[in-house]
Enzyme design. Sequence first.
Site: not given
Length: 332
Positions: A130, A237
Amino acid sequence: MKKFNIAVVGATGMVGRTFLKVLEEMKLPVEKYTLLASKRSAGKKVQFMGTEYTIEELTENSFDADIDIALFSAGGGTSEKYAPIAASKGVVVVDNSSAWRMDETVPLVVPEVNAGDIKKHNGIIANPNCSTIQAMVALKPLLDTYGIKRVVYSTYQAVSGAGMGGYADLENGLKGEAPQKFPHPIAGNCIPQIDVFLPNGYTKEEMKMVNETRKILGVPDMRVTATTVRVPVFNGHSESINVELEKPFEIEALKDVLRNAPGLIVQDEPENGIYPMAITASDKDETFVGRIRRDESVENGVNLWVVADNIRKGAATNAVQIAAELIKMWSE
Ligand code: A2P
Protein backbone atom coordinates in the site's frame (compact mmCIF):
# COMPACT_ATOMS: atom_id res chain seq x y z
CA MET A 1 -19.71 -7.21 -25.13
CA LYS A 2 -18.22 -10.38 -23.66
CA LYS A 3 -18.71 -10.75 -19.92
CA PHE A 4 -16.25 -12.22 -17.44
CA ASN A 5 -16.37 -14.15 -14.15
CA ILE A 6 -14.58 -12.81 -11.10
CA ALA A 7 -13.80 -14.47 -7.76
CA VAL A 8 -12.90 -12.54 -4.61
CA VAL A 9 -10.70 -14.46 -2.16
CA GLY A 10 -10.85 -13.03 1.38
CA ALA A 11 -14.22 -11.39 0.71
CA THR A 12 -14.94 -10.95 4.42
CA GLY A 13 -11.72 -9.07 5.25
CA MET A 14 -10.89 -5.37 5.38
CA VAL A 15 -9.56 -5.26 1.81
CA GLY A 16 -11.98 -7.94 0.55
CA ARG A 17 -15.02 -5.89 1.57
CA THR A 18 -13.56 -2.90 -0.21
CA PHE A 19 -12.99 -5.06 -3.31
CA LEU A 20 -16.77 -5.56 -3.28
CA LYS A 21 -17.46 -1.82 -2.87
CA VAL A 22 -15.05 -0.86 -5.67
CA LEU A 23 -16.42 -3.61 -7.95
CA GLU A 24 -19.94 -2.22 -7.39
CA GLU A 25 -18.73 1.26 -8.30
CA MET A 26 -16.61 0.31 -11.33
CA LYS A 27 -19.34 -1.65 -13.09
CA LEU A 28 -17.06 -4.01 -15.01
CA PRO A 29 -18.67 -6.33 -17.57
CA VAL A 30 -19.05 -9.28 -15.17
CA GLU A 31 -21.36 -12.27 -15.59
CA LYS A 32 -20.79 -14.00 -12.27
CA TYR A 33 -19.03 -13.33 -8.97
CA THR A 34 -17.81 -15.98 -6.51
CA LEU A 35 -17.05 -14.82 -2.97
CA LEU A 36 -14.56 -16.95 -1.03
CA ALA A 37 -13.13 -16.87 2.50
CA SER A 38 -12.05 -19.34 5.18
CA LYS A 39 -14.17 -22.18 6.54
CA ARG A 40 -15.13 -19.87 9.43
CA SER A 41 -17.14 -17.65 7.08
CA ALA A 42 -18.63 -20.30 4.78
CA GLY A 43 -22.41 -19.83 4.58
CA LYS A 44 -22.33 -16.17 5.69
CA LYS A 45 -24.58 -13.89 3.64
CA VAL A 46 -23.43 -10.56 2.23
CA GLN A 47 -25.30 -7.93 0.23
CA PHE A 48 -23.49 -7.26 -3.04
CA MET A 49 -24.60 -5.83 -6.39
CA GLY A 50 -28.13 -5.52 -5.05
CA THR A 51 -28.50 -9.21 -4.23
CA GLU A 52 -27.57 -11.59 -1.44
CA TYR A 53 -24.42 -13.66 -1.96
CA THR A 54 -23.29 -16.61 0.15
CA ILE A 55 -19.63 -16.81 1.12
CA GLU A 56 -18.04 -20.10 0.08
CA GLU A 57 -15.07 -21.84 1.64
CA LEU A 58 -11.83 -21.52 -0.34
CA THR A 59 -10.64 -24.99 -1.35
CA GLU A 60 -8.42 -26.47 -4.04
CA ASN A 61 -11.57 -27.00 -6.12
CA SER A 62 -12.78 -23.40 -5.91
CA PHE A 63 -11.21 -22.57 -9.27
CA ASP A 64 -12.65 -25.53 -11.18
CA ALA A 65 -15.64 -23.33 -12.02
CA ASP A 66 -15.33 -20.98 -14.98
CA ILE A 67 -13.42 -18.04 -13.40
CA ASP A 68 -11.42 -15.51 -15.44
CA ILE A 69 -9.95 -13.31 -12.69
CA ALA A 70 -9.46 -13.94 -8.96
CA LEU A 71 -8.75 -10.99 -6.66
CA PHE A 72 -6.85 -12.34 -3.63
CA SER A 73 -6.53 -10.63 -0.24
CA ALA A 74 -6.44 -13.41 2.33
CA GLY A 75 -2.86 -13.23 3.58
CA GLY A 76 0.48 -14.39 2.17
CA GLY A 77 0.11 -18.06 3.13
CA THR A 78 -3.23 -18.38 1.34
CA SER A 79 -1.80 -16.70 -1.77
CA GLU A 80 1.30 -18.88 -1.76
CA LYS A 81 -0.82 -22.01 -1.71
CA TYR A 82 -3.85 -21.10 -3.81
CA ALA A 83 -2.61 -18.58 -6.42
CA PRO A 84 -0.62 -21.24 -8.34
CA ILE A 85 -3.60 -23.62 -8.16
CA ALA A 86 -5.87 -20.93 -9.62
CA ALA A 87 -3.30 -19.99 -12.28
CA SER A 88 -2.89 -23.64 -13.30
CA LYS A 89 -6.61 -23.68 -14.04
CA GLY A 90 -6.41 -20.69 -16.36
CA VAL A 91 -7.49 -18.04 -13.83
CA VAL A 92 -5.52 -14.76 -13.75
CA VAL A 93 -4.82 -13.96 -10.10
CA VAL A 94 -4.43 -10.36 -8.94
CA ASP A 95 -2.77 -10.88 -5.58
CA ASN A 96 -2.73 -8.27 -2.84
CA SER A 97 -0.31 -10.14 -0.56
CA SER A 98 3.47 -9.81 -0.62
CA ALA A 99 3.92 -13.49 -1.53
CA TRP A 100 4.63 -13.03 -5.27
CA ARG A 101 5.68 -9.40 -5.59
CA MET A 102 9.41 -9.92 -6.02
CA ASP A 103 9.10 -13.06 -8.17
CA GLU A 104 10.78 -12.24 -11.48
CA THR A 105 8.01 -13.92 -13.47
CA VAL A 106 5.27 -11.89 -11.75
CA PRO A 107 4.49 -8.32 -12.88
CA LEU A 108 4.11 -5.80 -10.02
CA VAL A 109 1.68 -3.20 -11.25
CA VAL A 110 0.35 0.27 -10.54
CA PRO A 111 -1.82 0.90 -13.62
CA GLU A 112 -0.97 4.63 -13.88
CA VAL A 113 2.74 3.73 -13.85
CA ASN A 114 3.39 0.39 -15.61
CA ALA A 115 0.12 -1.00 -17.00
CA GLY A 116 2.18 -2.37 -19.92
CA ASP A 117 3.75 -4.95 -17.58
CA ILE A 118 0.35 -6.68 -17.17
CA LYS A 119 0.84 -8.35 -20.57
CA LYS A 120 3.89 -10.22 -19.25
CA HIS A 121 1.89 -12.20 -16.68
CA ASN A 122 2.05 -15.98 -16.32
CA GLY A 123 -1.20 -16.27 -14.39
CA ILE A 124 -0.28 -14.12 -11.38
CA ILE A 125 -0.09 -10.31 -11.18
CA ALA A 126 0.97 -8.75 -7.88
CA ASN A 127 -0.57 -5.67 -6.31
CA PRO A 128 2.21 -3.69 -4.61
CA ASN A 129 2.44 -2.79 -0.94
CA CYS A 130 0.00 0.00 0.00
CA SER A 131 2.72 2.53 0.88
CA THR A 132 4.57 1.81 -2.35
CA ILE A 133 1.52 2.26 -4.59
CA GLN A 134 0.80 5.86 -3.59
CA ALA A 135 4.49 6.79 -3.76
CA MET A 136 4.71 5.41 -7.32
CA VAL A 137 1.81 7.56 -8.52
CA ALA A 138 3.71 10.67 -7.38
CA LEU A 139 7.26 9.61 -8.34
CA LYS A 140 6.69 8.24 -11.85
CA PRO A 141 6.01 11.67 -13.45
CA LEU A 142 9.13 13.07 -11.72
CA LEU A 143 11.24 10.12 -12.92
CA ASP A 144 10.04 10.61 -16.49
CA THR A 145 10.61 14.38 -16.49
CA TYR A 146 13.70 14.93 -14.33
CA GLY A 147 15.22 11.53 -13.53
CA ILE A 148 15.58 10.38 -9.91
CA LYS A 149 18.89 10.11 -8.05
CA ARG A 150 17.71 9.15 -4.57
CA VAL A 151 14.48 8.76 -2.55
CA VAL A 152 13.94 8.93 1.24
CA TYR A 153 10.56 7.72 2.49
CA SER A 154 9.15 8.38 5.97
CA THR A 155 5.66 6.97 6.42
CA TYR A 156 2.78 7.58 8.80
CA GLN A 157 0.61 4.50 8.27
CA ALA A 158 -2.97 3.93 9.37
CA VAL A 159 -4.11 0.95 11.43
CA SER A 160 -6.47 -0.26 8.67
CA GLY A 161 -3.33 -1.41 6.85
CA ALA A 162 -3.11 -4.20 9.43
CA GLY A 163 -6.62 -5.47 8.60
CA MET A 164 -9.58 -5.85 10.94
CA GLY A 165 -7.26 -6.64 13.86
CA GLY A 166 -5.35 -3.40 13.42
CA TYR A 167 -8.53 -1.38 13.28
CA ALA A 168 -9.84 -3.08 16.44
CA ASP A 169 -6.57 -2.36 18.30
CA LEU A 170 -7.02 1.39 17.85
CA GLU A 171 -10.76 1.33 18.59
CA ASN A 172 -10.30 -0.78 21.74
CA GLY A 173 -7.06 0.94 22.69
CA LEU A 174 -8.91 4.27 22.86
CA LYS A 175 -11.08 2.60 25.55
CA GLY A 176 -7.97 1.51 27.45
CA GLU A 177 -7.83 -2.12 26.28
CA ALA A 178 -4.55 -3.93 25.58
CA PRO A 179 -3.46 -4.50 21.95
CA GLN A 180 -4.08 -7.85 20.24
CA LYS A 181 -2.52 -7.16 16.84
CA PHE A 182 0.30 -4.65 17.35
CA PRO A 183 3.35 -5.24 19.57
CA HIS A 184 2.51 -2.07 21.61
CA PRO A 185 -0.55 0.09 22.27
CA ILE A 186 -1.31 2.21 19.19
CA ALA A 187 -3.73 4.67 20.83
CA GLY A 188 -1.73 7.80 21.65
CA ASN A 189 1.43 6.24 20.21
CA CYS A 190 3.61 5.90 17.10
CA ILE A 191 5.17 2.47 16.55
CA PRO A 192 8.35 2.48 14.40
CA GLN A 193 7.83 -1.15 13.46
CA ILE A 194 5.61 -2.45 10.67
CA ASP A 195 6.05 -6.19 10.07
CA VAL A 196 9.14 -8.02 11.35
CA PHE A 197 12.76 -6.85 11.58
CA LEU A 198 15.29 -8.18 9.08
CA PRO A 199 19.01 -8.84 9.71
CA ASN A 200 19.93 -5.43 8.18
CA GLY A 201 17.96 -3.60 10.92
CA TYR A 202 15.17 -2.52 8.59
CA THR A 203 11.63 -3.86 8.84
CA LYS A 204 10.13 -6.01 6.12
CA GLU A 205 7.74 -3.13 5.29
CA GLU A 206 10.69 -0.78 4.78
CA MET A 207 12.47 -3.20 2.46
CA LYS A 208 9.21 -3.78 0.56
CA MET A 209 9.13 -0.05 -0.20
CA VAL A 210 12.76 -0.09 -1.35
CA ASN A 211 12.57 -3.22 -3.52
CA GLU A 212 9.10 -2.65 -4.95
CA THR A 213 9.95 0.96 -5.93
CA ARG A 214 12.93 -0.31 -7.93
CA LYS A 215 10.92 -3.05 -9.63
CA ILE A 216 7.88 -0.91 -10.55
CA LEU A 217 9.92 2.03 -11.81
CA GLY A 218 12.28 -0.34 -13.64
CA VAL A 219 15.43 1.12 -12.06
CA PRO A 220 17.03 -1.83 -10.22
CA ASP A 221 19.85 0.21 -8.66
CA MET A 222 17.83 3.29 -7.61
CA ARG A 223 19.02 4.69 -4.26
CA VAL A 224 16.02 4.37 -1.94
CA THR A 225 15.66 4.22 1.84
CA ALA A 226 12.62 4.11 4.13
CA THR A 227 11.41 4.43 7.71
CA THR A 228 7.85 3.12 8.13
CA VAL A 229 5.79 4.01 11.20
CA ARG A 230 2.32 2.95 12.38
CA VAL A 231 0.34 5.93 13.72
CA PRO A 232 -3.02 6.17 15.51
CA VAL A 233 -5.02 7.02 12.36
CA PHE A 234 -7.89 4.73 11.37
CA ASN A 235 -7.50 4.98 7.61
CA GLY A 236 -5.25 6.73 5.06
CA HIS A 237 -1.46 6.48 4.81
CA SER A 238 0.62 9.69 4.79
CA GLU A 239 4.20 9.84 3.53
CA SER A 240 6.97 12.39 3.54
CA ILE A 241 8.98 11.75 0.37
CA ASN A 242 12.32 13.46 -0.11
CA VAL A 243 13.57 13.16 -3.68
CA GLU A 244 16.85 14.15 -5.28
CA LEU A 245 16.30 14.66 -8.98
CA GLU A 246 18.93 14.21 -11.69
CA LYS A 247 18.06 17.45 -13.48
CA PRO A 248 17.49 21.00 -12.19
CA PHE A 249 13.85 22.08 -11.93
CA GLU A 250 11.63 25.12 -11.43
CA ILE A 251 9.22 24.47 -8.58
CA GLU A 252 6.15 25.78 -10.48
CA ALA A 253 6.99 23.62 -13.52
CA LEU A 254 7.42 20.59 -11.24
CA LYS A 255 4.00 21.24 -9.70
CA ASP A 256 2.55 21.33 -13.23
CA VAL A 257 4.16 17.96 -13.98
CA LEU A 258 2.42 16.56 -10.89
CA ARG A 259 -0.89 18.28 -11.81
CA ASN A 260 -0.85 16.52 -15.20
CA ALA A 261 -0.05 13.06 -13.81
CA PRO A 262 -2.76 10.36 -13.97
CA GLY A 263 -4.43 9.41 -10.70
CA LEU A 264 -2.73 12.26 -8.81
CA ILE A 265 -4.35 15.38 -7.34
CA VAL A 266 -2.24 18.34 -6.21
CA GLN A 267 -3.55 19.94 -2.99
CA ASP A 268 -1.00 22.62 -2.28
CA GLU A 269 -2.26 25.89 -0.85
CA PRO A 270 -0.50 25.97 2.51
CA GLU A 271 -1.50 29.64 3.04
CA ASN A 272 -5.14 28.46 3.10
CA GLY A 273 -4.43 25.35 5.16
CA ILE A 274 -4.90 23.14 2.10
CA TYR A 275 -2.70 20.04 1.88
CA PRO A 276 -3.39 16.31 1.73
CA MET A 277 -4.61 14.64 4.93
CA ALA A 278 -5.72 11.13 5.84
CA ILE A 279 -9.25 12.25 6.69
CA THR A 280 -9.78 13.98 3.33
CA ALA A 281 -8.07 11.26 1.25
CA SER A 282 -10.11 8.51 2.92
CA ASP A 283 -12.73 6.92 0.69
CA LYS A 284 -11.11 8.34 -2.48
CA ASP A 285 -9.41 6.44 -5.28
CA GLU A 286 -6.83 9.11 -6.16
CA THR A 287 -3.46 9.86 -4.58
CA PHE A 288 -3.00 13.37 -3.16
CA VAL A 289 0.22 15.39 -3.08
CA GLY A 290 1.03 18.71 -1.42
CA ARG A 291 3.63 20.60 0.68
CA ILE A 292 5.68 20.62 -2.52
CA ARG A 293 8.86 22.54 -1.74
CA ARG A 294 12.50 22.67 -2.68
CA ASP A 295 14.90 20.80 -0.38
CA GLU A 296 17.46 23.54 0.05
CA SER A 297 20.03 21.19 1.65
CA VAL A 298 20.91 19.35 -1.59
CA GLU A 299 21.15 20.02 -5.30
CA ASN A 300 17.87 19.40 -7.18
CA GLY A 301 16.01 18.19 -4.08
CA VAL A 302 12.26 18.35 -3.49
CA ASN A 303 10.02 17.43 -0.55
CA LEU A 304 6.53 16.01 -1.06
CA TRP A 305 3.69 15.02 1.27
CA VAL A 306 1.72 12.18 -0.31
CA VAL A 307 -1.53 10.73 1.07
CA ALA A 308 -3.94 8.06 -0.16
CA ASP A 309 -6.62 5.73 1.12
CA ASN A 310 -4.48 2.64 1.78
CA ILE A 311 -7.43 0.25 1.54
CA ARG A 312 -8.72 1.75 -1.71
CA LYS A 313 -5.82 2.97 -3.91
CA GLY A 314 -3.33 1.13 -1.68
CA ALA A 315 -5.09 -2.21 -2.17
CA ALA A 316 -8.62 -2.77 -3.52
CA THR A 317 -8.88 0.00 -6.11
CA ASN A 318 -5.44 -0.74 -7.55
CA ALA A 319 -6.30 -4.46 -7.87
CA VAL A 320 -9.68 -3.77 -9.49
CA GLN A 321 -7.97 -1.30 -11.86
CA ILE A 322 -5.60 -4.14 -12.86
CA ALA A 323 -8.64 -6.38 -13.44
CA ALA A 324 -10.20 -3.62 -15.58
CA GLU A 325 -7.00 -3.41 -17.66
CA LEU A 326 -7.07 -7.21 -18.17
CA ILE A 327 -10.69 -7.05 -19.30
CA LYS A 328 -9.83 -4.16 -21.66
CA MET A 329 -6.93 -6.22 -23.10
CA TRP A 330 -9.13 -9.30 -23.58
CA SER A 331 -11.90 -7.24 -25.19
CA GLU A 332 -9.64 -5.58 -27.78
P1 A2P B 1 -12.35 -15.16 7.33
O1 A2P B 1 -13.15 -13.90 7.58
O2 A2P B 1 -13.23 -16.33 7.02
O3 A2P B 1 -11.31 -15.43 8.40
P2 A2P B 1 -8.26 -9.20 7.34
O4 A2P B 1 -6.89 -8.99 6.77
O5 A2P B 1 -9.10 -7.98 7.28
O6 A2P B 1 -8.22 -9.83 8.69
O7 A2P B 1 -8.98 -10.29 6.33
C1 A2P B 1 -8.42 -11.52 6.00
C2 A2P B 1 -9.31 -12.22 4.96
O8 A2P B 1 -8.66 -13.42 4.55
C3 A2P B 1 -10.67 -12.65 5.49
O9 A2P B 1 -11.63 -12.60 4.47
C4 A2P B 1 -10.40 -14.10 5.90
O10 A2P B 1 -11.54 -14.92 5.94
C5 A2P B 1 -9.52 -14.53 4.77
N1 A2P B 1 -8.72 -15.72 5.13
C6 A2P B 1 -7.81 -15.85 6.10
N2 A2P B 1 -7.28 -17.10 6.11
C7 A2P B 1 -7.87 -17.77 5.09
C8 A2P B 1 -7.76 -19.10 4.57
N3 A2P B 1 -6.93 -19.99 5.09
N4 A2P B 1 -8.55 -19.42 3.51
C9 A2P B 1 -9.39 -18.52 2.97
N5 A2P B 1 -9.54 -17.26 3.41
C10 A2P B 1 -8.79 -16.88 4.46
